[in-house]
Motif scaffolding. Structure first.
Motif, PDB file in Angstrom:
ATOM      1  N   GLU A 307      52.754  30.980  40.852  1.00  0.00           N
ATOM      2  CA  GLU A 307      52.011  31.216  42.095  1.00  0.00           C
ATOM      3  C   GLU A 307      51.604  32.681  42.173  1.00  0.00           C
ATOM      4  OE1 GLU A 307      51.469  29.003  44.779  1.00  0.00           O
ATOM      5  OE2 GLU A 307      52.158  27.444  43.390  1.00  0.00           O
ATOM      6  N   ASN A 308      50.462  32.948  42.808  1.00  0.00           N
ATOM      7  CA  ASN A 308      50.005  34.319  43.005  1.00  0.00           C
ATOM      8  C   ASN A 308      50.903  35.023  44.037  1.00  0.00           C
ATOM      9  OD1 ASN A 308      48.728  36.667  43.636  1.00  0.00           O
ATOM     10  ND2 ASN A 308      46.729  35.726  44.099  1.00  0.00           N
ATOM     11  N   PRO A 309      51.647  36.069  43.616  1.00  0.00           N
ATOM     12  CA  PRO A 309      52.537  36.749  44.566  1.00  0.00           C
ATOM     13  C   PRO A 309      51.796  37.733  45.474  1.00  0.00           C
ATOM     14  CG  PRO A 309      52.733  37.770  42.407  1.00  0.00           C
ATOM     15  CD  PRO A 309      51.743  36.649  42.266  1.00  0.00           C
ATOM     16  N   MET A 310      50.523  38.014  45.172  1.00  0.00           N
ATOM     17  CA  MET A 310      49.749  38.944  46.000  1.00  0.00           C
ATOM     18  C   MET A 310      48.613  38.168  46.677  1.00  0.00           C
ATOM     19  SD  MET A 310      49.678  42.179  43.344  1.00  0.00           S
ATOM     20  CE  MET A 310      49.475  43.578  44.423  1.00  0.00           C
ATOM     21  N   LYS A 311      49.014  37.289  47.595  1.00  0.00           N
ATOM     22  CA  LYS A 311      48.051  36.372  48.206  1.00  0.00           C
ATOM     23  C   LYS A 311      46.879  37.097  48.871  1.00  0.00           C
ATOM     24  CE  LYS A 311      50.180  32.077  48.127  1.00  0.00           C
ATOM     25  NZ  LYS A 311      50.658  32.202  46.740  1.00  0.00           N
ATOM     26  N   TRP A 312      47.133  38.297  49.399  1.00  0.00           N
ATOM     27  CA  TRP A 312      46.074  39.021  50.100  1.00  0.00           C
ATOM     28  C   TRP A 312      44.869  39.296  49.207  1.00  0.00           C
ATOM     29  CZ3 TRP A 312      44.823  43.813  48.111  1.00  0.00           C
ATOM     30  CH2 TRP A 312      45.771  44.417  47.266  1.00  0.00           C
ATOM     31  N   ILE A 313      45.096  39.329  47.885  1.00  0.00           N
ATOM     32  CA  ILE A 313      43.991  39.593  46.956  1.00  0.00           C
ATOM     33  C   ILE A 313      42.943  38.477  47.019  1.00  0.00           C
ATOM     34  CG2 ILE A 313      43.475  39.512  44.464  1.00  0.00           C
ATOM     35  CD1 ILE A 313      45.561  41.535  44.003  1.00  0.00           C
ATOM     36  N   ARG A 314      43.390  37.280  47.414  1.00  0.00           N
ATOM     37  CA  ARG A 314      42.460  36.146  47.395  1.00  0.00           C
ATOM     38  C   ARG A 314      41.288  36.325  48.349  1.00  0.00           C
ATOM     39  NH1 ARG A 314      45.068  30.485  46.777  1.00  0.00           N
ATOM     40  NH2 ARG A 314      43.087  30.280  45.707  1.00  0.00           N
ATOM     41  N   ALA A 315      41.439  37.207  49.330  1.00  0.00           N
ATOM     42  CA  ALA A 315      40.307  37.483  50.223  1.00  0.00           C
ATOM     43  C   ALA A 315      39.186  38.195  49.466  1.00  0.00           C
ATOM     44  CB  ALA A 315      40.760  38.342  51.392  1.00  0.00           C
ATOM     45  N   TYR A 316      39.535  38.862  48.398  1.00  0.00           N
ATOM     46  CA  TYR A 316      38.568  39.671  47.655  1.00  0.00           C
ATOM     47  C   TYR A 316      38.148  39.038  46.345  1.00  0.00           C
ATOM     48  CZ  TYR A 316      40.443  43.017  50.952  1.00  0.00           C
ATOM     49  OH  TYR A 316      40.837  43.628  52.105  1.00  0.00           O
ATOM     50  N   ALA A 317      39.015  38.217  45.781  1.00  0.00           N
ATOM     51  CA  ALA A 317      38.767  37.697  44.436  1.00  0.00           C
ATOM     52  C   ALA A 317      39.487  36.375  44.261  1.00  0.00           C
ATOM     53  CB  ALA A 317      39.298  38.679  43.413  1.00  0.00           C
ATOM     54  N   ASP A 318      39.256  35.735  43.096  1.00  0.00           N
ATOM     55  CA  ASP A 318      40.026  34.566  42.719  1.00  0.00           C
ATOM     56  C   ASP A 318      39.618  33.314  43.487  1.00  0.00           C
ATOM     57  OD1 ASP A 318      41.723  34.201  40.678  1.00  0.00           O
ATOM     58  OD2 ASP A 318      43.557  34.215  41.866  1.00  0.00           O
ATOM     59  N   ASN A 319      38.684  33.434  44.411  1.00  0.00           N
ATOM     60  CA  ASN A 319      38.245  32.228  45.130  1.00  0.00           C
ATOM     61  C   ASN A 319      36.730  32.098  45.114  1.00  0.00           C
ATOM     62  OD1 ASN A 319      37.689  34.337  46.741  1.00  0.00           O
ATOM     63  ND2 ASN A 319      38.377  33.437  48.653  1.00  0.00           N
ATOM     64  N   PHE A 320      36.110  32.688  44.083  1.00  0.00           N
ATOM     65  CA  PHE A 320      34.661  32.546  43.940  1.00  0.00           C
ATOM     66  C   PHE A 320      34.392  31.167  43.353  1.00  0.00           C
ATOM     67  CE2 PHE A 320      35.449  37.093  42.857  1.00  0.00           C
ATOM     68  CZ  PHE A 320      34.926  37.639  44.009  1.00  0.00           C
ATOM     69  N   ASP A 321      33.612  30.384  43.988  1.00  0.00           N
ATOM     70  CA  ASP A 321      33.268  29.113  43.353  1.00  0.00           C
ATOM     71  C   ASP A 321      31.771  28.843  43.396  1.00  0.00           C
ATOM     72  OD1 ASP A 321      32.726  28.416  45.900  1.00  0.00           O
ATOM     73  OD2 ASP A 321      34.291  26.894  46.084  1.00  0.00           O
TER      74      ASP A 321
END
Ligand code: ZN
Ligand code: ZN
Length: 347
Positions: A307-321
């Motif tokens: 699991e991603n331990p730095m969930k806050w990063i997902r606001a900026y990256a990792d969720n581009f679709d």
């Protein structure tokens, strides 16, 4: 077979079929019909890459120029070091994408790698662009010297330099696959502690122009990582003699060695930055390594970091679709217009 040098693909050879007979070491005419390629779903990957088109100078750096002076000494130092690091990744990647394309005997791979090489060139330009927006020429030059002079950075890049140069000197199918392994590490993991630093500034509303640019680079690198993982799997499947336990062990060893080096680098470059938890960062690096291994058809080597331990990063990256508006809502999204294709995208 695995030690034979690959020949560069012919540029145009009408005697060969349009649809390639192999990804590397095969035959193809040099004519590309996207409706008749060996791996049809790669057309979608090409469209996604093209849809991400952006340019560095679309990003307004005025606020960043003003804010840079208000950062702490440690933040300014890390900012320059991380840009220095990123330039040591995108420089070689521009050329490695081109080299893979020269030896690929599949025209769809040649085109996809041409787009990737173009995007890496834009990434390189963007580092010059942001630095020239905020610091003097002397400081810019100093940041770009780090990849040649900083001992921790040199140590961190040593193995990738060795493998990328081995591919230039001995373009065998084995070196092609090993270069793809390092490309996966680069696109999928080496960038990410640097990205995290800029997102950490952005969540405090600092240097948002730079972070916007970094999020575009991040989106590109995620696509590049996806394609290279696919290319790796397909190339390995076409060359079963290389799909051995020994080779798989080599891949796992390179991953764990690279994770250790990346953690060492992140602890060096982020040491004096308030608010970044370095243990979390190490977990994020392991999480990224697991993710790339899975994409390459291999097993995770850090079962406690799925699991991603730095969930806050997902606001900026990792969720581009490709459908969501990205976090910063900058204008480059307008280039994604797959609906204008009059059905050509229904392949
Ligand atoms: Zn890049
Ligand atoms: Zn890339």
């Amino acid at each position: 077979m695995s030690n034979a040098l690959l020949e560069k693909a012919k540029t145009l050879e009408p005697m060969n079929p349009n649809k390639s007979t192999a990804l590397f070491g095969g035959e193809s005419s040099g004519i590309l019909n996207w409706n008749d390629i060996a791996y049809p779903h790669w057309y979608k990957m090409y469209k996604r890459l093209i849809g991400n088109y952006w340019q560095a100078d679309e990003i307004n750096m005025n606020d960043d120029l003003r804010q840079f002076a208000t950062l702490t000494d440690a933040e300014r130092d890390t900012y320059l070091k991380v840009i220095g690091l990123l330039s040591t990744l995108d420089g070689p990647q521009t050329r490695t994408a081109l080299l893979l394309s020269l030896y690929a005997t599949d025209p769809s791979v040649q085109s996809i790698m041409a787009v990737i090489a173009q995007q890496e060139a834009v990434h390189n330009e963007s580092y010059s662009y942001v630095l020239s927006s905020i610091v003097s020429l002397d400081e810019q030059n100093e940041a770009f010297q780090l990849g040649r002079t900083d001992p921790i950075l040199l140590k961190r890049n040593e193995a990738i330099i060795r493998q990328y140069n081995a591919f230039v000197e001995e373009p065998t199918i084995e070196n092609t696959l090993k270069t793809m392994v390092y490309t996966s590490l680069l696109e999928g993991m080496f960038f990410y502690s640097g990205f995290a630093f800029f997102y950490h500034l952005a969540r405090q509303n600092k240097m948002v122009g730079t972070s916007t640019m970094i999020s575009y680079i991040n989106r590109d690198e995620l696509e590049h990582g996806r394609f290279i993982a696919e290319l790796f799997r397909a190339t390995l499947a076409e060359n079963p003699d290389l799909n051995t336990a020994e080779f798989t062990d080599w891949v796992y060893s390179r991953f764990s060695e690279s994770v250790d080096l990346e953690i060492e680098w992140s602890q060096y470059v982020l040491a004096d930055i308030d608010g970044i938890d370095l243990d979390e960062m190490a977990g994020y690096i392991k999480y990224r390594a697991n993710k790339m291994l899975r994409m390459m058809g291999l097993s995770e080597i850090y079962p406690e970091h799925t699991e991603n331990p730095m969930k806050w990063i997902r606001a900026y990256a990792d969720n581009f679709d490709g459908t969501k508006t990205d976090f910063f809502e900058q204008k480059s999204r307008q280039y994604t217009k797959t609906s204008d294709l009059n059905g050509f995208d229904d392949l």
